[in-house]
Design a protein around this motif. Structure first.
Motif: not given
Length: 311
Positions: A118-121, A264-270, A272-273, A278-282
């Motif tokens: 969350w702090q990254r977001i 946690t995985m959901l927020l970490e993926e966000m 990263d996105r 450029q690393m993620f589709p969608g």
């Protein structure tokens, strides 16, 4: 180095040998991972919850400690307080509604990972999407999340409690949508309670009319909603399963989908996105006048002013 003042040691000895041993084990973990706790309200303050069943002759404990500047020198850890929550006696059975599989150290790790993501977001939003950042509400207190658990009669998983300590929902403005794909908005705690109770009432009526059915139910008592289609539109939403830690979603048709993905995985993926789009589709992050909008947008008007974020 982990420092335990003499007053804290004396307090633990008075509470019993199980507390002394529990603190010794916890200090060993803090020496290896001083960020395992969840953030407190004072600068450099953290707290770790020790479940009453983890150590023999030890009640549930909240251990407050300080780590690093500005409170202490770099690398220093100091135990500041050990509390025995009055509402959390040692349990001999699992709670009725979820959370029982989450040990104290696992819970601390989940909380720390959620906090880091969350702090990254929040840092990205503060720098690149200030309008969306301004729509985020302040974090909730432990008293507020405890009142929510009591109202729902469910134990909220540590990852979701950690998120709420940092942000307890969004205000109703354009751009409040946050998560990828649909721009889900974080629910306020009051909305979480009302949404959960509405789902449970629908489940009760379903059981009365049709009886218990196999397969995916209308709702499970361990499902805790945390975001919705928008701040005011609750016909679609997402939840965390307090028993498994998995996330899932519901829609207005009554369909329920459970994913093999934790909060946690959901927020970490966000995170990263946002940082490496450029690393993620969608869906891709983009900006409209300082507001985060996942896209490309559907309407021609928004597409005309939407600026994709390329990192």
């Amino acid at each position: 180095m982990v420092e335990v003042p003499d007053g804290i040691r004396d307090q633990c000895r008075q509470l019993g040998p199980g507390v002394v041993y529990a603190l010794k084990v916890l200090c060993a973990h803090l020496a290896e991972d001083p960020l395992m706790g969840t953030l407190g309200w004072e600068p450099s303050e953290y707290v770790v919850h020790v479940d009453g069943e983890t150590f023999e002759d030890c009640p549930a404990l909240d251990v407050f400690y300080a780590y690093g500047p500005p409170a202490l020198d770099e690398g220093m850890v100091q135990v500041r307080r050990v509390d025995v929550p009055a509402s959390a006696p040692t349990r001999t059975t699992e709670p009725e509604h979820g959370g029982g599989s989450e040990g104290p150290l696992e819970a601390a790790v989940q909380a720390r990972q959620t906090t880091d993501a969350w702090q990254r977001i929040a840092s990205w939003l503060r720098e690149h999407a200030p309008s969306t950042y301004a729509a985020l509400k302040p974090g909730a207190s432990e008293r507020e999340t405890g009142a929510l658990e009591k109202a729902l009669d469910v134990r909220v998983p540590a990852s979701l409690r950690a998120l709420w300590r940092l942000c307890a929902g969004s205000i109703d403005v354009y751009g409040a949508g946050l998560l990828p794909d649909h721009g889900w908005a974080l629910m306020s705690l009051d909305t979480v309670v009302s949404s959960y109770q509405a789902h449970m009432e629908s489940l009760r009526r379903q059981v009365e009319q049709f009886g218990e059915e196999e397969g995916m139910p209308l709702w499970r008592p361990s499902w805790v909603p945390f975001c919705s289609w928008s701040v005011t539109d609750l016909s679609y939403g997402r939840f965390v399963d307090g028993e498994t830690g998995e996330t899932g979603s519901w829609d207005e048709t009554g369909e329920r989908t459970v994913e093999d993905k934790s909060l946690t995985m959901l927020l970490e993926e966000m995170a990263d996105r946002l940082e490496y789009p450029q690393m993620f589709p969608g869906a891709k992050p983009g900006l409209i006048d300082g507001t985060l909008v996942w896209g490309p947008p559907l309407t021609p008007e928004e597409r005309a002013v939407w600026k994709p974020w390329k990192g």
